[in-house]
Design a protein around this motif. Structure first.
Motif, short mmCIF file in Angstrom:
data_model
loop_
_atom_site.label_atom_id
_atom_site.label_comp_id
_atom_site.label_asym_id
_atom_site.label_seq_id
_atom_site.Cartn_x
_atom_site.Cartn_y
_atom_site.Cartn_z
N VAL A 195 0.85 -1.36 -0.01
CA VAL A 195 -0.13 0.04 -0.03
C VAL A 195 0.89 1.29 0.12
N ALA A 197 2.24 4.42 1.31
CA ALA A 197 2.08 4.80 2.68
C ALA A 197 2.48 6.28 3.18
N ASP A 219 -3.60 -1.60 11.38
CA ASP A 219 -3.52 -0.49 10.22
C ASP A 219 -4.96 -0.96 9.44
N PHE A 221 -6.53 -0.32 5.72
CA PHE A 221 -6.10 0.12 4.47
C PHE A 221 -7.49 0.02 3.62
N ARG A 223 -8.49 -0.77 -0.45
CA ARG A 223 -8.25 -1.24 -1.92
C ARG A 223 -9.34 -1.34 -2.66
N ASN A 231 -2.81 2.71 2.71
CA ASN A 231 -2.98 2.79 4.08
C ASN A 231 -3.68 3.98 4.30
N GLU A 424 1.19 -4.14 9.83
CA GLU A 424 2.53 -3.79 8.84
C GLU A 424 3.77 -4.57 9.10
#
Ligand code: ATP
Ligand code: MG
Ligand code: MG
Ligand code: MG
Length: 580
Positions: A195, A197, A219, A221, A223, A231, A424
């Motif tokens: 991702v 970041a 985290d 994220f 998509r 993120n 992460e």
């Protein structure tokens, strides 16, 4: 290895402080043991798995020509003072004094030290590119150590650093690392995403994270089906560079609306920034408008952010978020535009959004010169909206997330966003010249001119990887290691006390070891029941379990696959071939 000798006590019960499966199972199966919050010891089984993770990383780093070194964890203050991280790291840094009263620290990451080492020994462009790495213990006094080794205060990281003479070189080094990381995480065997970041406190420009997709991750994220991934932190923690505020341009300075309703604000914005005359963006989208409320006592707080192209719709949205009735008591309202895009158009005492990656999010206020700065999103169609006073922010200045929503369009138009959580596992940065500049890392270029070296920094959570794999590879009964990471190849169990069977198991053990298998042999005497042996085998999670029992008399042993539970009787003569 004989189970009767192995330094291991499996536990039936989950540790009281454990919430996530990897933590529970790694403790119960005797891989790690807690010493203090966020500080763990590695027991023999754990150390073997850790070693296998390290081996994968070493192989892939060698593949891209990175050379291993090792720094101490105990470091002097000065280099971190030079980079300002002695201060910036705040309470996360473990600080101590030596007997002479010198300030020392336990290294949280080593950019400074690597830059200084290269400066020490290299002086010419001919020495570059260079890539160095270490697998080493890091210290961060995390506010919330969590989930065993997933977030430790002492943990093991692989950190590497690249040194190049120019930007094109850095780009190549970065790509090489990215490819190495893809291979490392493919081999570790969990589902992951790469991702966009935040490069945050590290500084620098390009930065990507490798997140293991997992509900236990911290985290969030987003998509899209078209491959966009970011993120959400990426849009929340990059503090926009403070833009010098010269006051609103004269034409706009006095245009505070009389009536603090959203409709008048929007009308006012139209007037202030005519549709056809918006230098900051080519589209007809008026972006990154942060609506501020000014309290009677002069304090301000953000009210809403983002007024995308469709003014009417968004005016309604904003009005739905904060009704005029709520606005009234605050008195006057004012607005600001994104300082990153609209330099100089910032209202007094307030802030704007950044223009990073376009997610509805608003959090992490920063105080710069007494001004609260927050970051948000500004990509087309992705604005922070629907902020509600009290829920999303308080007048004390804490601004919490206004969440990205599933189904929101991806900023690059690659379809609706899906929200997921991840751990992460790796982070790669194009640091650029930030550290090289402050530490004066320069080399002579082709023309004999001194140029500042450009750096990349690349981390993998090595100890965290053990936990992350365990998050994937387990069931209710215990761990299920992938072959490449398992502490042993085979878990051999002798079933029963029958002398011939015991002797047979000993023979099988010797044969397997002779063939090069790493075998954990549960040779514990008959008083340890078969049930306990099976339970332990499932808990420990070696991928293949071989049972020497009654069938041995007929020349047959049982081979069980830990993952699928499949069992098959295998003639002794075929055992090695079956196991290969
Ligand atoms: P996080 O967001 O989880 O706090 P980070 O962004 O602070 O991690 P980096 O500085 O990017 O971490 O360090 C590189 C890698 O080190 C991370 O990608 C992560 O895998 C690992 N790591 C960082 N902090 C910890 C920790 N407290 N315990 C275990 N591993 C960690
Ligand atoms: Mg961190
Ligand atoms: Mg992070
Ligand atoms: Mg990181």
């Amino acid at each position: 290895m004989r189970m009767s000798k192995l330094f291991l006590r499996t536990l039936r019960d989950d540790p009281a402080d454990a919430e996530v499966p990897s933590h529970k199972l790694l403790v119960r199966a005797g891989y790690i043991r807690r010493v203090a919050p966020g500080i763990y010891s590695w027991l023999p089984l754990g150390l073997k798995v850790l070693g296998k993770v390290e081996k994968i990383i070493r192989e892939e780093m060698a593949e891209i020509g990175s050379q291993e070194v090792r720094f101490p964890a105990l470091l002097p203050r000065e280099p971190y003072e030079a980079s300002n991280r002695w201060t910036e790291y705040g309470p996360n840094l473990f600080r101590l004094k030596d007997r002479r009263g010198n300030d020392m620290l336990l290294g949280p990451t080593h950019e400074e030290m690597f830059a200084l080492l290269v400066k020490d020994l290299y002086s010419s462009y001919k020495d570059l590119p260079l890539s160095l790495f270490q697998i080493q213990t890091k210290y961060r006094d995390e506010a919330r150590p969590r989930a065993g080794i997933l977030r430790g205060r002492e943990f093991i990281m692989k950190d590497s650093y690249s040194f190049d003479v120019d930007d094109a070189g850095l780009e190549r080094s970065y790509q090489a690392h990215r490819e190495a990381y893809v291979r490392i995480f493919d081999r570790l065997g969990f589902e992951y995403v790469i991702v966009h970041a935040d490069s945050g406190a590290m500084g620098g420009s390009a930065s990507e994270e490798f997140l293991a997709v997992s509900d236990t991750g911290e985290d969030t994220f987003v998509r899209s089906p078209g491959g966009y991934a970011a993120n959400v932190e990426a849009v929340t923690t990059i503090a926009p560079a403070p833009v010098p505020f010269d006051g609103l341009p004269a034409a706009h300075a006095e245009q505070t609306p009389d009536t603090p309703t959203i409709a008048t604000l929007v009308a006012h914005l139209d007037e202030a920034f005519p549709r056809d005359d918006r230098p900051w963006h080519a589209s007809d989208t008026l972006k990154n408008v942060l609506v501020m409320l000014r309290h009677p006592d002069g304090t301000r707080e953000p009210l809403a952010i983002g007024v995308p192209g469709d003014r009417e719709v968004d005016a309604k949205r904003l009005e739905a978020a904060v009704s005029p009735a709520e606005v009234e008591p605050f008195g006057e309202a004012e607005f600001v535009a994104n300082p990153a895009l609209v330099k100089g158009y910032i209202g007094p005492g307030v802030l704007g959004a950044d223009n990073v990656s376009g997610i509805r999010y608003l959090t992490d206020p920063r105080v710069v010169d007494g001004t609260r700065w927050v970051t948000g999103a500004n990509e087309k169609g992705s604005h922070v909206i629907d902020l509600v006073a009290g829920r999303d922010f308080t007048s004390e200045g804490t601004i919490e997330a206004a969440e990205v929503r599933a189904g929101d369009p991806a900023p690059d138009g690659s379809g609706p966003l899906e929200l997921a959580r991840g751990i992460e596992m790796g982070h790669i940065f194009q640091l650029g010249r930030k550290y090289a500049e402050v530490l004066d890392l320069k080399v002579l270029d082709e023309n004999g001119k001194l140029v500042t070296v450009t750096m990349g920094s690349y981390g993998v959570g090595v100890s965290r990887a053990v936990a992350a794999v365990a998050e994937y590879a387990h069931d209710d009964a215990g761990l299920i290691w992938p072959k490449e990471l398992a502490p042993f190849d085979i878990h051999l169990i002798v079933a029963g006390k029958d002398e011939a069977v015991v002797a047979g198991a000993e023979q099988v053990y010797a044969d397997l070891v002779g063939e090069g298998f790493d075998v954990l042999f549960d040779d514990r005497p008959g008083k340890v029941s078969l049930g306990v042996k099976f339970k332990d085998a499932e808990l420990v999670g070696v991928p293949t379990i071989v049972v020497v029992g009654k069938g041995f008399a007929d020349g047959v042993v049982e081979v069980k696959d830990r993952a699928t539970g499949e069992r098959q009787d295998v003639p002794l003569a075929e055992l090695i071939a079956t196991l290969r």
